[in-house]
Write an enzyme that holds these catalytic residues in place. Structure first.
Site, PDB file in Angstrom:
ATOM      1  N   ILE A 496       0.849  -1.342   0.028  1.00 62.63           N
ATOM      2  CA  ILE A 496      -0.044   0.028  -0.093  1.00 62.63           C
ATOM      3  C   ILE A 496       0.899   1.153  -0.109  1.00 62.63           C
ATOM      4  CG2 ILE A 496      -1.974  -0.918   1.046  1.00 62.63           C
ATOM      5  CD1 ILE A 496      -1.077   0.019   3.774  1.00 62.63           C
ATOM      6  N   GLY A 497       2.115   0.881  -0.062  1.00 55.00           N
ATOM      7  CA  GLY A 497       3.070   2.346  -0.121  1.00 55.00           C
ATOM      8  C   GLY A 497       4.461   1.946   0.007  1.00 55.00           C
ATOM      9  N   GLY A 502      11.638   1.037   2.703  1.00 51.80           N
ATOM     10  CA  GLY A 502      11.131  -0.312   1.952  1.00 51.80           C
ATOM     11  C   GLY A 502       9.592  -0.006   1.737  1.00 51.80           C
ATOM     12  N   MET A 503       9.093  -1.230   1.639  1.00 52.97           N
ATOM     13  CA  MET A 503       7.697  -1.507   1.563  1.00 52.97           C
ATOM     14  C   MET A 503       6.790  -1.315   2.836  1.00 52.97           C
ATOM     15  SD  MET A 503       7.534  -1.228  -1.724  1.00 52.97           S
ATOM     16  CE  MET A 503       8.799  -1.419  -3.034  1.00 52.97           C
ATOM     17  N   VAL A 504       5.478  -0.906   2.258  1.00 53.93           N
ATOM     18  CA  VAL A 504       4.389  -1.030   3.447  1.00 53.93           C
ATOM     19  C   VAL A 504       3.380  -2.042   2.862  1.00 53.93           C
ATOM     20  CG1 VAL A 504       2.744   0.521   4.681  1.00 53.93           C
ATOM     21  CG2 VAL A 504       4.962   1.366   3.980  1.00 53.93           C
ATOM     22  N   ASP A 614       7.901  16.150   9.162  1.00 53.65           N
ATOM     23  CA  ASP A 614       7.249  16.027   7.828  1.00 53.65           C
ATOM     24  C   ASP A 614       5.663  16.128   7.838  1.00 53.65           C
ATOM     25  OD1 ASP A 614       7.432  15.846   5.151  1.00 53.65           O
ATOM     26  OD2 ASP A 614       7.880  13.597   5.034  1.00 53.65           O
TER      27      ASP A 614
END
Ligand SMILES: *[C@@H]1O[C@H](CO)[C@@H](O)[C@H](O)[C@H]1NC(C)=O
Ligand SMILES: *[C@@H]1O[C@H](CO)[C@@H](O)[C@H](O)[C@H]1NC(C)=O
Ligand SMILES: *[C@@H]1O[C@H](CO)[C@@H](O)[C@H](O)[C@H]1NC(C)=O
Ligand SMILES: *[C@@H]1O[C@H](CO)[C@@H](O)[C@H](O)[C@H]1NC(C)=O
Ligand SMILES: *[C@@H]1O[C@H](CO)[C@@H](O)[C@H](O)[C@H]1NC(C)=O
Ligand SMILES: *[C@@H]1O[C@H](CO)[C@@H](O)[C@H](O)[C@H]1NC(C)=O
Ligand SMILES: *[C@@H]1O[C@H](CO)[C@@H](O)[C@H](O)[C@H]1NC(C)=O
Length: 829
Positions: A496-497, A502-504, A614
């Site tokens: 999903i992201g 890295g990846m989600v 952020d």
């Protein structure tokens, strides 16, 4: 016919563009001295100094208007006359706008009617401070000073020296400098003792000595926003073969907080010198060095260096060192971190240094040790050198100077006093809230930015204190098998992201909890200790409006963080561009209030003062019930993949949301989050991205654009068309004011998140509890087609706005106490 019309149209367009971009000073005096007529130079009208406009006064009993009978054909008419003084005489100018002013004196000597102006000798004082002492000239001279004017009047006194008996002046300019032309902090004092921050720069009188368009051509007042002259650098290069000119045809990407076209014109940033790598005899690594003669040794100067990365093809390529007088000023400078991830974006750096024994200021740029072999380079686009005039040393003008000093120290004292108060307040706050500050600048798994902490040694301290045994976050450990099961063994379809870490993945744990799984790139550079520290900190943060950490996994060299899953995803998707149903004004306010709560907790909560760094609409997530939660306060975004030492300066934050103060101080604070949150508030109101490069130039940056409308009091013109008819005026007014305060240029002027929260609750109360007949905002669905705000007639809608004259607190039709009592009962305050 047609071509004529076209030509006419393009003329209009050109004049519109130039009128909307040119700078018009509040105070603007241009005097043609000794002349009875007005004359223009570089499109500016210099008025006769004999004309009494009421805003300046000439007091010169025995002055003489002198005209050159045989002027050189090349010299402008402005230089064909002069005013000659035989007794001390002065010009006085009404000052409408306090702050930095540019003061220029033009001297063009000629001989007429028995006066040979080349033999004149005189002093020039501004507000009692000697600018020119026993001055004389045989050539045309322009002297420029940058002076802070805090009195209603600015006085220029000309005093002949006895031996010559007279003085003269050809033209005078006094005009307000653009906002933040000289800022009080951010400058670096570079000396043999090291580097320190230099403060109160604007209190100094500065005299321009050099203004150089490095790698470019001469620029005249025609080409410059402040009618300055820039000259090429070639004559100052120590080794001409070391430098190679580079130029671009693209106009610079100006960003708020960086340099503006008033700081230096486009042309300065569109050309540069870079390392000349064609000449093998120089070796692979060498400096480009310029020597600028300044005329006096051991005198303090402001060296303003202009940069714009027009040589790199991608970000984080160029790392170079900057030296002044052979002392290191910046090491491993990476312009893309200063300009937040934008190439060709202008910045400037202010250095303070003393001239050397030979009366020279030496500036060098050279490649950083960490730059990789293919990318070895160093650049410079422009230099300005200004002498810090030591007005206190002069022997003349004593009495007036005394008053000036006294005034100066009173105001200086007030400034210092308020700084001290602020410092004490901040210090107390820090003490209370942050008993164990963590390292301030870090990447990898430790991006949490803690206000005030900076020491690297602290890391281990926290790691020890927060070891698994002592606080039991072990209970959050999730076996890798469970995570594999939850994510269908990291099924690509569940991604999903993604981010630098890295990846989600979306996943479902055995107990049916929906989770978001962030998996560090296996074998990535992030270290295990940082990862553990991260978990120790994150596991202690629990708040309804913060996305919480559910668990982690560090088996088999995996580093995985597991968070609660947020059903409705980022706020941004619900504002524009995704086709979701639009949110009502009330829903939007509730979301903003929720996010503000979460952020307020991060800043002041029981754990530690944590700066998010952020904040943006993609980092505010919504759950099934549209409850807002702030996310990603734990993980770093991708940093440059070089060695660890240099990334310590890597920026967090996103373009369009970034605190403009960051450009100057290179330090993010909790007030940087407040700034970013202000941008989110406008994003929520206007339903457009913080930066939209496809829009007209003045609309690209939401913060700047919305602030123009807010300042004119016609914010309703740019609200999301879907909200038209929903928002009550008082609610919008308070909301606009709150966002405006968040976007103050200086952190100290911004409210705390606590204040923002309070104000947003108030906005909601105003929306909910006012009588229903209160006027609603009509908005303007065609806002995007409107011309730039500067072209909307001032006060065109002041009549609508006037319908709600109030007590200044935005409360028009309900009493403050009523709102207060309602707030008291509000849950969670
Ligand atoms: C010069 O310009 C000033 C200001 O624009 C004006 O007031 C004045 O009348 C002009 N003088 C002449 C001689 O044109
Ligand atoms: C004016 O004075 C300068 C310097 O003393 C001299 O060089 C020049 O010849 C003089 N000009 C006239 C016209 O006398
Ligand atoms: C400008 O400065 C003067 C003296 O320092 C002060 O009295 C005055 O209030 C200031 N004006 C503004 C508009 O800030
Ligand atoms: C500066 O202005 C002059 C006059 O308008 C123009 O001829 C020249 O090309 C300009 N130079 C640059 C570098 O833009
Ligand atoms: C190369 O640099 C040296 C100085 O290091 C200079 O003497 C020589 O002329 C340069 N050669 C060229 C082709 O520019
Ligand atoms: C550049 O100049 C600085 C200061 O003089 C010096 O320390 C450094 O070694 C020089 N770098 C190179 C590559 O020559
Ligand atoms: C400038 O600021 C510093 C630090 O805030 C202070 O110590 C100093 O007195 C100030 N100087 C003046 C002239 O205000």
């Amino acid at each position: 016919m047609e071509t004529k019309t076209l030509h006419f149209l393009s003329l209009i367009i050109i004049s519109l563009i130039s009128s909307s971009t040119s700078y018009s000073p509040t105070d603007n005096y241009l005097l043609n001295c000794g002349s009875a007529t007005n004359t223009s130079l570089y499109n500016r009208v210099f008025v006769s100094d004999a004309s009494r406009t009421g805003s300046f006064f000439l007091s010169a009993d025995r002055s003489i208007s002198l005209a050159d009978q045989n002027p050189s054909p090349n010299s402008p008419a402005l230089y064909h006359t002069a005013r000659v003084f035989t007794t001390p005489s002065s010009y006085k100018f009404n000052i409408k706008k306090n702050g930095t002013h540019l003061v220029r004196f033009h001297f063009s000597p000629f001989a007429a009617r028995g006066f040979n102006l080349s033999t004149a000798k005189f002093s020039v004082l501004v507000n009692g401070n000697v600018m020119l002492n026993d001055f004389s000239t045989q050539v045309v001279v322009l002297k420029e000073y940058i002076i802070k004017a805090n009195d209603k009047m600015l006085e220029i006194l000309l005093r002949p020296v006895a031996e010559s008996g007279f003085g003269f002046i050809s033209a005078i300019e006094v005009f307000s400098a653009p906002k933040d032309f000289i800022v009080d902090y951010g400058a670096k004092l570079v000396s043999a003792d090291g580097i320190e921050e230099y403060q109160n720069l604007s209190l100094h009188v500065l005299e321009t000595i050099h203004r150089i368009n490095v790698g470019g051509s001469k620029l005249t007042a025609f080409n410059d926003t402040l009618w300055r002259t820039w000259i090429p650098d070639d004559d100052f290069l120590v080794l001409k073969t070391a430098a190679k000119r580079v130029a671009t045809t693209h106009t610079p990407n100006y960003q708020s907080g960086g340099a503006s076209p008033e700081i230096a014109p486009d042309n300065v940033y569109m050309t540069a010198q870079q390392m000349n790598k064609d000449n093998a005899t120089l070796g692979a690594r060498f400096n480009i060095t310029w020597d600028f003669p300044v005329g006096s040794s051991g005198v303090r100067h402001l060296v303003r260096l202009h940069f714009c990365d027009i040589v790199s093809t991608s970000l984080n390529q160029l790392y170079f060192d900057v030296y002044v007088n052979d002392l290191s000023a910046y090491k491993d400078l990476d312009l893309s971190t200063l300009t937040f991830h934008m190439l060709s974006s202008p910045v400037y750096l202010d250095l303070i240094a003393d001239s050397d024994d030979l009366g020279t200021m030496r500036v060098s740029v050279g490649p950083s040790d960490i730059s990789t072999s293919l990318k070895i380079n160093a650049i410079l686009n422009g230099v300005e050198i200004m002498k810090m005039v030591n007005v206190l040393d002069s022997q003349t003008g004593y009495k007036k100077r005394r008053i000036w000093i006294v005034l100066g120290s009173i105001f200086g004292g007030l400034l210092v006093f308020s700084l001290v108060v602020l410092a004490v307040v901040l210090l107390c706050k820090c003490r209370k809230q942050k008993p164990k500050p963590r390292r301030a600048e870090s990447v990898g798994w430790t991006p949490l930015r803690v206000y005030g902490g900076s020491s690297h040694t602290r890391l281990s301290e926290v790691t020890v204190n927060a070891s698994p045994g002592s606080n039991g976050y072990h209970s959050l450990r999730i076996p890798i098998a469970d995570i594999q099961l939850a994510t269908n063994n990291f099924d690509e379809n569940l991604i999903i992201g993604s981010g630098g870490f890295g990846m989600v993945y979306k996943g479902v744990l055995k107990d049916n909890t929906k989770v978001a799984v962030k998996r560090g790139v296996p074998g990535s550079r992030q270290g295990l200790p940082e990862f553990q520290t991260e978990i120790a900190v994150l596991s202690r943060i629990r708040h309804r409006h913060l996305v919480s950490l559910i668990g982690y996994c560090e088996e088999q060299s995996e580093m995985i963080l597991v968070y609660e899953y947020m059903e409705r995803g980022p706020l941004k998707n619900h504002l524009y561009g995704s086709g979701y149903p639009t949110l009502s004004w009330k829903q939007r306010l509730e979301i903003c209030i929720g996010a503000a709560r979460g952020l307020h907790y991060l800043h002041t909560g029981s754990t530690q003062g944590i700066i998010h760094r952020d904040i943006k609409s993609t980092n505010i997530l919504l759950d099934q019930n549209y409850v807002a939660k702030v996310a990603d306060f734990g993980l770093s975004r991708s940093g440059p993949c070089l060695n660890e030492t240099h990334v310590s300066t890597g920026v967090k934050g996103s373009f369009g949301y970034l605190d403009p103060e960051y450009f100057r101080r290179q330090q993010l604070t909790d007030k940087s989050d407040v700034y970013s949150f202000g941008v989110v508030l406008f994003e929520v109101l206007c339903a457009r991205p913080a930066v939209d490069p496809l829009l007209a130039r003045e609309q690209v940056n939401l913060a700047e654009w919305a602030m123009q409308w807010q300042k004119k009091g016609i914010l309703e013109k740019i609200v999301d068309p879907h909200l038209v008819g929903q928002i009550k005026r008082s609610s919008l007014k308070k909301y606009g004011e709150t966002a405006e305060k968040c976007l103050a240029d200086y952190g100290v002027d911004r409210p705390t998140m606590g204040d923002v929260l309070w104000n947003l609750e108030y906005v909601l109360q105003l929306q909910e509890s006012g009588p229903s007949r209160e006027p609603r905002v009509n908005g303007n669905a065609n806002a995007q087609e409107l011309p730039s705000p500067s072209m909307v007639p001032q006060g065109s809608s002041s009549d609508d706005a006037g319908a709600e004259k109030d007590d200044g607190n935005g409360v028009s039709d309900i009493t403050t106490s009523k709102v207060f009592s309602q707030l008291m009962t509000n849950e969670g305050r």
